[in-house]
Every structure is written in structure tokens, then in C-alpha cells.
Design a protein around this motif. Sequence first.
Motif, PDB file in Angstrom:
ATOM      1  N   SER A  25       0.211   6.634  14.491  1.00  0.00           N
ATOM      2  CA  SER A  25      -0.445   5.427  13.991  1.00  0.00           C
ATOM      3  C   SER A  25      -1.939   5.666  13.805  1.00  0.00           C
ATOM      4  N   GLU A  42      -3.240   2.297   0.302  1.00  0.00           N
ATOM      5  CA  GLU A  42      -2.306   1.290  -0.206  1.00  0.00           C
ATOM      6  C   GLU A  42      -1.600   1.793  -1.468  1.00  0.00           C
ATOM      7  N   ALA A  45       0.967   4.341  -0.475  1.00  0.00           N
ATOM      8  CA  ALA A  45       2.136   3.710   0.133  1.00  0.00           C
ATOM      9  C   ALA A  45       3.106   3.170  -0.916  1.00  0.00           C
ATOM     10  N   LYS A  46       2.599   2.875  -2.120  1.00  0.00           N
ATOM     11  CA  LYS A  46       3.449   2.344  -3.185  1.00  0.00           C
ATOM     12  C   LYS A  46       4.168   3.442  -3.965  1.00  0.00           C
ATOM     13  N   GLU A  67      12.182   6.951   2.602  1.00  0.00           N
ATOM     14  CA  GLU A  67      11.294   5.978   3.220  1.00  0.00           C
ATOM     15  C   GLU A  67       9.913   6.110   2.597  1.00  0.00           C
ATOM     16  N   PRO A  68       9.084   5.080   2.679  1.00  0.00           N
ATOM     17  CA  PRO A  68       7.722   5.188   2.134  1.00  0.00           C
ATOM     18  C   PRO A  68       6.951   6.317   2.806  1.00  0.00           C
ATOM     19  N   THR A  71       3.324   3.470   5.928  1.00  0.00           N
ATOM     20  CA  THR A  71       3.574   2.044   6.144  1.00  0.00           C
ATOM     21  C   THR A  71       2.397   1.471   6.939  1.00  0.00           C
ATOM     22  N   ARG A  72       2.294   0.151   6.935  1.00  0.00           N
ATOM     23  CA  ARG A  72       1.199  -0.517   7.636  1.00  0.00           C
ATOM     24  C   ARG A  72       1.747  -1.674   8.452  1.00  0.00           C
ATOM     25  N   ASP A  73       1.397  -1.719   9.738  1.00  0.00           N
ATOM     26  CA  ASP A  73       1.849  -2.799  10.606  1.00  0.00           C
ATOM     27  C   ASP A  73       0.673  -3.267  11.467  1.00  0.00           C
ATOM     28  N   TRP A  77      -2.277   1.756   9.715  1.00  0.00           N
ATOM     29  CA  TRP A  77      -1.497   2.681   8.911  1.00  0.00           C
ATOM     30  C   TRP A  77      -0.735   3.658   9.801  1.00  0.00           C
ATOM     31  N   ASN A  80       4.995   8.386   7.931  1.00  0.00           N
ATOM     32  CA  ASN A  80       6.415   8.317   8.262  1.00  0.00           C
ATOM     33  C   ASN A  80       7.013   9.710   8.460  1.00  0.00           C
TER      34      ASN A  80
END
Length: 438
Positions: A25, A42, A45-46, A67-68, A71-73, A77, A80
Motif C-alpha cells: 500500500s 489514476e 489504474a484505468k 485485475e487492475p 487500485t485505491r482504497d 494506492w 496488485n
Amino acid sequence: MAAAKGRASGPETTNDRFEITDLTSEAYWDRRPTEDEHRWLEAIAKLSPEPYVLNAQLEADHEPAIEPILTRDLDGWRANRYIGEIRYQGRTLVIKPRLDVETIMSWISTILNVQVLPRTAARSTDTTSVVTQLLAALWRASVLTAGQHALPRAGEKVSSHGLAVRGRLDVAATARRRATGHRELVSTRVVRTYDNAPARAVVLADRYFDQRLVGANWRGARLDEQLAAMRTATGARPQIPTLHEIRTARYSPITIKWRRAAELSWRILNRDPLGVAADSESTHGILIDVAELWELFVLHCVGLATDQVVRHGTTTRTAGHLARSAVDPHRTKGRLYPDVVVGEDPIMAVIDAKYKRLGGRRGVDREDLYQLHAYSSTFEAPVAALTYPAITDEIPPDEHFSPWQTSSGALSFLTLPTEKAACVAKLTQWIGLSHTSF
């Protein structure tokens, strides 16, 4: 992905490269991203990782999960399941492995039963070299596997003119020449040659790595010998073949694996992140799916740990269903494909490999717990396990208190050694205890 490439005019500055570690993370990155870098992440991530992932070549029938890349939670960031490089909008994202390079190379060696890195090879800690070494390991494993029985020799039809027949008489061509006053016979024969599309792709990929692994004895004697024969046939300046030429080349049952090695070579040559400027109009990159490597490594270790039948559920399409219609038994919902299935009639165990950490405040992810319980009940397996790479010698609580009894069976959460012999030993112990307990 566009084919045009912009060549780098000089080395990148520190600000051009953003280096992170897989499955780590943002709070644990070496530095926090700026606002501008947040917007750039960003955009990354797309992106779909599918065009850049290479190691699906290890098993042609295996369709890995996509999987991407990022990801961001709530923790920020997070990278993966991939390592590698993506060059995009003037910057390069470098995703390094949290495990050492030699460990991942040893997984590839176990998966394909070939030594992917000669013992005399030089080691490097340079970030770019890490990515290149892993790519070279994948490529070397693919070529060595393809060349176990034969080189990519193909038949080429050659015509001859003369008073003697060489091969088979070409009656139609001879008749046409006789009609124009010539006395020669026209004959055809098939000449076996290594100068073909698969061989040219492999030879050019070898040059690619040789230029980037300067001073490293990275091939080994066997690969050196095979490539020497192909270099002699393809000449000093072979042209890179098209993917269509590689796929439509003639392969025998013995040489069919060269198609996979040639396709991997072609993809490496056409997705070269090291020779493309980050500010190129196109997005370029190469990613390695480490989670897939871990899954295949666990699969092979399980096969060595038991004399039961072991199947790769996602490849053999060994499926179960969460629910079946009481009105029409042919209608089902929730198809499940576990990574590893041990035994048949009855199934003795199901195993799912997770390339993530086990431990910390979260422990087992809730989704993974539900998934394992679904596998256990659907396949009526007395034991089921999630397997994680062991990062430290510490035993996490979820493993310490395993197995966990449910209404349908027992669930275990195991951290497995990342070295083959130790991994096989722990799995042998777990399978043995499971069989005696249930």
C-alpha cells in the motif's frame, strides 16, 4: 496498442520514474505521490493490463484473472498482482517484486522443470535489470521447453532445373519449359531449414536480452548450442516476422511448442519498455503476473507432495456450482474453479493459492474466507486450504489455529515456504495430517 515507437534520447530523471512494490500500500512506498502523480496513477489504474501481461504463455489453456494494475482504497494506492514497467504520459511506473528475484525465478524453474538462470550468471540489484532478468527467465524457460526434443526446423519447397531429377518431377512445369524450347527437367524437393519465422523471432529476442544483460552468463550451455544453430540459418540480419507468420508456420507435434516461444519472443520485441521513450504517444510496457506464477508453483508442489491425482482446476475446467435449480437440475448458478483439486471420486482436498500476505490486523480477507467455504461445501471436500507465500518465520494466528471446522469440512490457512523442497515438505505434512484426521 500502437506499433510506433519513440526512442529514448537519454536516461530518465528520478522524477520520470515512479518505483513501487507489488501488493504494497501507498503508506509503505519510498515516497508519497504528488498531486500531479496522483492524477497520473489514476490514468494507469484505468488501463487494462491484459495487452501487457506476458507469462500467460506458460500454459496455453490457462486463462489468468485480469485485475487492475493499481487500485485505491482507504489506505491509498496499492499495486496488485503484477510486476514490470509501464511507460505512459511522460513517466515510467516500475513495480518491483516484494520477494527477491531469485525466488521468482525458482518458481518458474519449478513450473517448467527447467533451470531458468544458470548458476554462473551474474546477479544485479539494478531496478531495470530486475525486470529484464525476470523477462529473460520467462523467455529462457519457454525456449528451453520448446527445444527439449527438436529445433524449429521447417520444410521449404525448392525447385531445380537440369537434366537430372532432384526430388520429385514437376510434370506441369517441365511441360511448360519444353514448350518454350528448353530441354531441362523441373523437379521439386523439400529442404529442411531453421530459417523460418519462429526461429527468426527467437534469435531476435535473444539479441534483445544479450544487449541488456551485458556481462551476465544468462543463457547456459544448452541454450547457447541451440541458438548457435538458429543464428547460422537465419543470418546476420534477420527480419522480425509478423505474428501472422509465426502462427501460420508449419509445426509438427514435436515442434509445436516453438510457436509459444516464438509468440513470446514477438511480444517482448514489440512491447519493449526499455527502448521506448516514456513520452511516446503510445503506451508501452511489460507486466509479469506473479500471482499466476505463485498459483502454478503451488500446483506443482502439491503434485510432488501426494500420490493422489492432482488437477489444475482453472485449466481442466474442474467446476462445481453453488446452486442448482430444483425445477430443472441442468440449470445452475455460481460456477466455481478452484486452483488445485486433490483426488477424484472422492475429492480429498481443494486448495486456492493467494499471492498476498496472511496476517496483520485483517487476517484472512472476508471474500477469500467465503470463497474457500464455498469450495469446501460445493466439492464436498473434507479439507480445503488457502495457501500464502511465507514472508517471515512468524506463524500468523489464522494458521496457528488451523484447521477451522465448519459444517461441511475443515478449512486451513497455510503460509508455504517459497523454496520448492520446503514447500513440498510442508504440503506433504498437511495432506498427511488431513487424511488421518478426516
